[in-house]
Design a protein around this motif. Structure first.
Motif, PDB file in Angstrom:
ATOM      1  N   HIS A  19       0.200  -1.901  -9.502  1.00  0.00           N
ATOM      2  CA  HIS A  19       1.033  -3.008  -9.039  1.00  0.00           C
ATOM      3  C   HIS A  19       0.734  -4.212  -9.927  1.00  0.00           C
ATOM      4  O   HIS A  19      -0.385  -4.368 -10.421  1.00  0.00           O
ATOM      5  CB  HIS A  19       0.728  -3.356  -7.588  1.00  0.00           C
ATOM      6  CG  HIS A  19       1.105  -2.290  -6.610  1.00  0.00           C
ATOM      7  ND1 HIS A  19       2.087  -2.466  -5.654  1.00  0.00           N
ATOM      8  CD2 HIS A  19       0.639  -1.024  -6.440  1.00  0.00           C
ATOM      9  CE1 HIS A  19       2.214  -1.363  -4.943  1.00  0.00           C
ATOM     10  NE2 HIS A  19       1.331  -0.465  -5.390  1.00  0.00           N
TER      11      HIS A  19
ATOM     12  N   THR B 168       5.083  -1.244  -9.576  1.00  0.00           N
ATOM     13  CA  THR B 168       5.628  -2.127  -8.539  1.00  0.00           C
ATOM     14  C   THR B 168       5.220  -3.559  -8.861  1.00  0.00           C
ATOM     15  O   THR B 168       4.041  -3.838  -9.092  1.00  0.00           O
ATOM     16  CB  THR B 168       5.089  -1.741  -7.155  1.00  0.00           C
ATOM     17  OG1 THR B 168       5.387  -0.360  -6.913  1.00  0.00           O
ATOM     18  CG2 THR B 168       5.729  -2.592  -6.066  1.00  0.00           C
TER      19      THR B 168
ATOM     20  N   ASN C  38       0.485  -2.943   0.724  1.00  0.00           N
ATOM     21  CA  ASN C  38       0.503  -1.855  -0.256  1.00  0.00           C
ATOM     22  C   ASN C  38      -0.818  -1.093  -0.336  1.00  0.00           C
ATOM     23  O   ASN C  38      -0.999  -0.262  -1.226  1.00  0.00           O
ATOM     24  CB  ASN C  38       0.866  -2.409  -1.635  1.00  0.00           C
ATOM     25  CG  ASN C  38       2.247  -3.022  -1.688  1.00  0.00           C
ATOM     26  OD1 ASN C  38       3.237  -2.320  -1.871  1.00  0.00           O
ATOM     27  ND2 ASN C  38       2.319  -4.341  -1.521  1.00  0.00           N
TER      28      ASN C  38
END
Length: 385
Positions: A35, A64, A94
Motif C-alpha cells: 500500500h 493500493t 487494511n
C-alpha cells in the motif's frame, strides 16, 4: 504465515515516484501486499500530471494507494492530527502489518501511528535535520525530537556515512547504512559515445550555447534549501556573458528567482526550465553541475551528474562527500552561501576544464547493490521471503 501488508508512507508523491518504485517491487517480490500513502494532490517536486501518472502506475502494479493530506515542512498541529488519523484509518481498515516511512514529517506521523496501532516501522532518513557542521539551532530543535521518536523506531535506515555515525546515539532497535536510494548506472553506461555527443550538440544548440560558452546546470526544487540563488549571485559577480546557466526543477521560489535574474539583468544567461523528466542531454551538454544544497541526505542530482561524467561543485557538509572525489570528480565547499568562494571555484573549473574519466567507484550507489541491501532489510525487519 499470514500475508504481510506493508504501507510505504511519504509526505509527497514525488518521494514515492523518485525513491520508492524499486522498494515496492522488492516488497512484492518477497510476497508482500503493498500500500502507498502520500499526498497526491500536492505532490512536491513533480507536477500534478506526473502525480496522476504515478497513480496509474501504482494501479498497474496492483498497489493500493491512499490520499493522506500531509503538509510540507513541519505542517500544523491541526493538519498533522488529521494526517495521523488518516494513517491510523488506513492501518486499521487494511490490516497493515508494517510501515516503511520517508521524509521527516512522514517519519514522525508513521511512528506515532505505528506506536498507537502496534505496527512495526522502518524509517529511512533522507538526511537527518541535524548533521555534522550544521546549524546549532537544528541540533537544539530536531535532535531531541528524533531522539524521542527513536524509541518508537524498529529500524532506522541512513543513506550517508555522517548520519549513520549520528544514529549510533539514537535509541532505535536496529540501524542500517545503505549507499543512497539507488541510481540506474547501467542505463547511463549503455548510452554510446556517439549518442552522448549528439545529445550534447542538440541541447547546446537548443539553448544557444556556443562552443566557447561555459554551460552550467543545477537540478532540484526551486527552494531556499536547494540554494540556486547563490549560483545566480555568483554568475552576476563573474560578469561573463559566455557563462550560461539552467535550472531544472519546480517550486515555490520561482518568482523570487525570476526577480533575482531580472535584478542582475541575466535574462540572456540564466533560464528556469521547469520540471525535466529526462536529464541525459542536459548533463552531457553541461561543462559543470553545481549542486550546493544547504542540506542534503545524499543528493541524487549530484550523484546522477557524476554517473553522466559531469564535473560537480557540491556542499562538503552533506552526504555529497560520500561520492565526490576531490579533485577527480568535483570540488566541495563548506559554506554553500559563500558567493565569493563559489566564484573562485567556478573560475577554477572553467580555467582547468577538468574531465571525469573513471566512475567505477560509484558502483555501490547503483540499483544492483542498493536493492539487494533493501531486500535483506525487508526480509529481516518484516519477516519476508
Amino acid at each position: 504465515m499470514s500475508k504481510q501488508r506493508i504501507l510505504i508512507l511519504a509526505t509527497t508523491a514525488s518521494m514515492i515516484e523518485q525513491f520508492n518504485i524499486h522498494n515496492i517491487k522488492i516488497l512484492q517480490s518477497l510476497g508482500a501486499e503493498v500500500h502507498v500513502g502520500t499526498n497526491f494532490r500536492n505532490p512536491g517536486t513533480i507536477t500534478k500530471d506526473i502525480s496522476k501518472q504515478l497513480i496509474s502506475k501504482l494501479n498497474s502494479m496492483n498497489v493500493t494507494y491512499h490520499q493522506i493530506d500531509f503538509m510540507r515542512g513541519i505542517g500544523t498541529h491541526r493538519a498533522n492530527k488529521k494526517a495521523l488519523q488518516q494513517v491510523c484509518n488506513v492501518i486499521k481498515e487494511n490490516n497493515i502489518t508494517g510501515i516503511h516511512a520517508h521524509s521527516p514529517l512522514g517519519g514522525i506521523i508513521a511512528r506515532r501511528a505505528g506506536h498507537k496501532m502496534n505496527v512495526k516501522v522502518i524509517y529511512t532518513a533522507h538526511g537527518l535535520q541535524f548533521f555534522k557542521g550544521g546549524p546549532l539551532r537544528d541540533w537544539f530543535i530536531f535532535f531531541p525530537i528524533e531522539w524521542f521518536y527513536a524509541h518508537w523506531t524498529d529500524a532506522l535506515i541512513t543513506i550517508n556515512q555522517d548520519d549513520y555515525s549520528v544514529s549510533r546515539v539514537l535509541p532505535v532497535k536496529h540501524r542500517y547504512y545503505i549507499p543512497g536510494v539507488g541510481i540506474d548506472l547501467q542505463r547511463v553506461s549503455n548510452i554510446s559515445e556517439s549518442r552522448r555527443r549528439k545529445l550534447r550538440e542538440d541541447v547546446r544548440k537548443k539553448f544557444n550555447v556556443k562552443d566557447d560558452d561555459f554551460f552550467i546546470i543545477s537540478v532540484g526544487e526551486l527552494s531556499k534549501r536547494k540554494n540556486h540563488a547563490t549560483v545566480i549571485k555568483a554568475i552576476h559577480e563573474l560578469n561573463d556573458p559566455h557563462i550560461k546557466y539552467v535550472i531544472a526543477g519546480i517550486g515555490n521560489l520561482k518568482d523570487e528567482l525570476v526577480s533575482l535574474i531580472h535584478k542582475y539583468h541575466l535574462e540572456k544567461q540564466v533560464s528556469l526550465l521547469g520540471y525535466v523528466r529526462n536529464l541525459d542531454g542536459l548533463y552531457f551538454a553541461s561543462d559543470l553541475n553545481i549542486f550546493i544544497s544547504k542540506r542534503e541526505g545524499l543528493g541524487l542530482g549530484g550523484l546522477d551528474g557524476i554517473a553522466h561524467k559531469t564535473y560537480i561543485i557540491g556542499n562538503g557538509r552533506t552526504g555529497m562527500k560520500d561520492y565526490i572525489r576531490v579533485p577527480e570528480t568535483g570540488l566541495l565547499m563548506n559554506n554553500p552561501s559563500n558567493v565569493k568562494n563559489l566564484v573562485k571555484l567556478i573560475s577554477s573549473v572553467r580555467e582547468t576544464t577538468p574531465r571525469i574519466y573513471s566512475i567505477s567507484y560509484i558502483k555501490k550507489f547503483g540499483y544492483c547493490n542498493v536493492d539487494e541491501c533493501m531486500k535483506k532489510i525487508y526480509m529481516k525487519e518484516f519477516d519476508l521471503g
